[in-house]
Design a protein around this motif. Structure first.
Motif, short mmCIF file in Angstrom:
data_model
loop_
_atom_site.label_atom_id
_atom_site.label_comp_id
_atom_site.label_asym_id
_atom_site.label_seq_id
_atom_site.Cartn_x
_atom_site.Cartn_y
_atom_site.Cartn_z
N UNK A 63 -0.63 -22.16 5.44
CA UNK A 63 -1.22 -23.43 5.89
C UNK A 63 -0.61 -23.88 7.21
N UNK A 64 -1.39 -24.61 7.98
CA UNK A 64 -0.84 -25.28 9.17
C UNK A 64 -1.44 -26.68 9.23
N UNK A 65 -0.58 -27.66 9.53
CA UNK A 65 -1.07 -29.02 9.75
C UNK A 65 -1.93 -29.01 11.01
N UNK A 66 -2.77 -30.03 11.12
CA UNK A 66 -3.57 -30.05 12.34
C UNK A 66 -4.57 -31.18 12.36
N UNK A 67 -5.46 -31.05 13.29
CA UNK A 67 -6.50 -32.05 13.49
C UNK A 67 -7.82 -31.32 13.38
N UNK A 82 -6.44 -32.17 2.57
CA UNK A 82 -5.02 -31.94 2.88
C UNK A 82 -4.71 -32.17 4.35
N UNK A 83 -5.75 -32.35 5.14
CA UNK A 83 -5.56 -32.41 6.60
C UNK A 83 -4.80 -31.18 7.09
N UNK A 84 -5.19 -30.03 6.55
CA UNK A 84 -4.53 -28.76 6.92
C UNK A 84 -5.55 -27.64 7.06
N UNK A 85 -5.14 -26.64 7.81
CA UNK A 85 -5.93 -25.42 7.90
C UNK A 85 -5.30 -24.36 7.03
N UNK A 86 -6.12 -23.50 6.40
CA UNK A 86 -5.55 -22.28 5.82
C UNK A 86 -5.99 -21.08 6.64
N UNK A 87 -5.19 -20.03 6.53
CA UNK A 87 -5.37 -18.84 7.34
C UNK A 87 -6.13 -17.78 6.54
#
Ligand code: GLC
Ligand code: CA
Length: 543
Positions: free
Chosen positions: A132-136, A159-164
């Protein structure tokens, strides 16, 4: 038999790959299944193979035909039940055939219990099972692309996150940095070993140690540490065949993957020889001529650099590649000759040969009239992307005819009867219309068929240890038509000589082999110093 050497069993084994959905349907739903495979074990025993690699049959939403697993310890109802699987393992064993399971450990399905949990909150115990990475929203962490098109990052608003995900959005990447993930995987592997499976094929295994912040996918810094730990904790507790699929392998790291000390896998499954027509910076769909001399040099490099230091798989096609007879051979006039020629060249080398279902019949690529007949996620995504980007749809279809994974996924051609004997229902993907001429029933009875030729090659490998342990030497390196090499050990010298083209080819060196014993030859006439179109011969001299 001239000599006997002590080798691990898989060194003179031949593996047969089954793509279960296209092999044999037993219940008329149009999809191949485990009971279908059980019903065809006699056919496999007749061919003489030692092990079957089963593409995934686990529970899966089938976004990528089973390479998106939602439960590693269950069978998808479409393919059958765990009982069916156990029966397959047992019945295959009675015929000395081992079952190799396909382990997809780089990612799971987004419908796997772990991912459903992981998505619930950042402090869920399973959250850290994925990457996961936080982001916009709308601002991807970086510009990495997924193999099946689009960004490698998918936004989860809750989650306001991206998964890879290196593959489809429904295939989130597992986080191998997390020791709990690794332990879960090892326990699952041990569970399958307990069920008596004969080995494992490790899907895109060189991609597990990714470091997306550094844009590293293949061959991450911790890769071999993870592989050695997995091998210690699992494979080394049994007498298995293990094969690591590694698109990013080179002859150096292949010596690690397939180290003879058994610290990682038995062998590597690498693609350098299959990617020679790939242009730098382009995609596989951008067609380019096949470089024959490069192919020879590439194969020779792998033969020589792995000899005594590692072990390679010998293959020409699988469920991700076009049919070899359409790719490197001639699927028209010289279909039979060229299918035989190609297999002689590959099976004569050092390594473990893999036969992909239907290859032993000389099955060909397919040309469906339009995109609606295609099923593969990679093909469909690419078609959409390219047509939207302004490519001429006709050109896109040309790429599909040459390269689509569906070429290899049309149903197995068992007979000339309805639906090629594959199903009594409607097949999930159409059958190649050439099944009336190309099918197992006809070929099994014909001593000159491609099938009979493969059966001979499989048996030759067992009869002559030189195929397993002999040194390799490439001859006529720069010749634009002939592929010729010698294998040699204390007992024999073996010449494999083949014309890769549809026109006659001069091959003076055959003169020196006139007094040798011809083991296989795909023409009825005597061997001359000029090879006929796609002519191939293996000649042996005793020492
Ligand atoms: C491997 C499989 C392929 C699959 C991909 C993602 O390359 O062979 O079929 O789509 O991994 O799991
Ligand atoms: Ca079925």
């Amino acid at each position: 038999m001239t000599e006997q050497r002590k080798q691990p069993w898989w060194k003179n084994a031949v593996v047969y790959q089954i793509y279960p959905r296209s092999f044999q349907d037993s219940n008329g739903d149009g999809i191949g299944d485990i009971r279908g495979i059980i019903s065809r074990l006699d056919y496999l025993a007749d061919l003489g193979i030692d092990a079957v690699w089963l593409s995934p049959v686990y529970r899966s939403p089938q976004d990528d035909n089973g390479y998106d697993i939602s439960d590693y310890q269950d069978i998808d109802p479409m393919f059958g039940t765990l009982d069916d699987m156990e029966e397959l393992i047992a019945k295959a064993k009675e015929k000395n055939i081992r079952i190799i399971m396909d382990l997809v450990l780089n990612h799971t399905s987004d419908e796997h219990r772990w991912f459903l949990e992981a998505k619930k909150s950042k402090d869920n115990p399973y959250h850290d099972y994925y990457v996961w990475r936080d982001g916009v929203e709308g601002e991807y962490p970086n510009d990495m692309r997924a193999s099946f098109g689009g960004s490698a990052w998918e936004w989860v608003p809750e989650l306001q996150q991206y998964y890879f995900h290196q593959f489809s959005v429904k295939q989130p990447d597992l986080n191998w940095e997390n020791p709990k993930v690794r332990r879960e995987i090892y326990d699952m592997i041990l569970w399958w070993m307990d069920k008596g499976v004969g080995g494992f094929r490790l899907d895109v295994i060189d991609q597990i140690a990714k470091e997306p912040d550094k844009k590293i996918t293949n061959n991450g810094p911790r890769l071999h540490e993870f592989l050695q730990e997995m091998s210690r904790e699992t494979f080394q507790k049994g007498d298995l065949i293990t094969v690591g699929e590694a698109w990013g392998a080179n002859t150096e790291n292949a010596q690690l993957y397939s180290n003879p000390d058994g610290s990682e896998f038995s062998m590597v499954f690498q693609f350098e020889h299959m990617m020679l027509d790939q242009q730098p910076g382009k995609e596989k769909w951008d067609l380019a001529p096949l470089p024959f001399v490069k192919l020879k040099k590439c194969m020779a490099k792998w033969q020589n650099e792995l000899c005594g230091k590692g072990w390679n798989s010998l293959f020409m096609d699988n469920h991700d590649l076009p049919r070899i007879v359409s790719h490197w051979g001639d699927d028209g006039k010289y279909r039979v000759e060229s299918a035989k020629m190609l297999s002689a060249v590959f099976h004569g080398m050092q390594g473990t040969p893999y036969i992909y279902q239907g290859e032993e019949l000389g099955m060909t690529n397919v040309k469906f009239a339009d995109i609606s007949h295609y099923r593969d996620i990679e093909t469909l995504n690419m078609y959409k992307e390219r047509v939207e980007a302004g490519y001429d749809p006709e050109d896109v279809m040309k790429s599909i005819y040459a390269k689509s994974r569906d070429n290899a996924r049309t149903p197995m051609q068992w007979s000339s009867r309805e639906n090629a004997g594959f199903t009594t229902g409607t097949p999930w993907i159409e059958i190649n219309p050439n099944y009336r001429e190309i099918n197992a029933e006809a070929e099994q009875q014909d001593p000159d068929s491609v099938f009979s030729w493969y059966r001979t090659l499989v048996h030759l490998r067992k009869e002559y240890p030189v195929f397993v342990d002999g040194a390799f030497e490439l001859l006529m390196e720069e010749d634009e038509q002939v592929f010729a090499y010698v294998r040699e050990n204390d007992g024999s010298r073996m010449l494999v000589c083949a014309n890769f083209t549809g026109t006659p080819a001069a091959c003076p060196l055959l003169d020196e082999w006139k007094d040798g014993e011809v083991l296989v030859h795909n023409y009825k006439a005597d061997v001359e110093t000029e090879l006929k179109p796609y002519e191939a011969v293996i000649v042996r001299k005793q020492k």
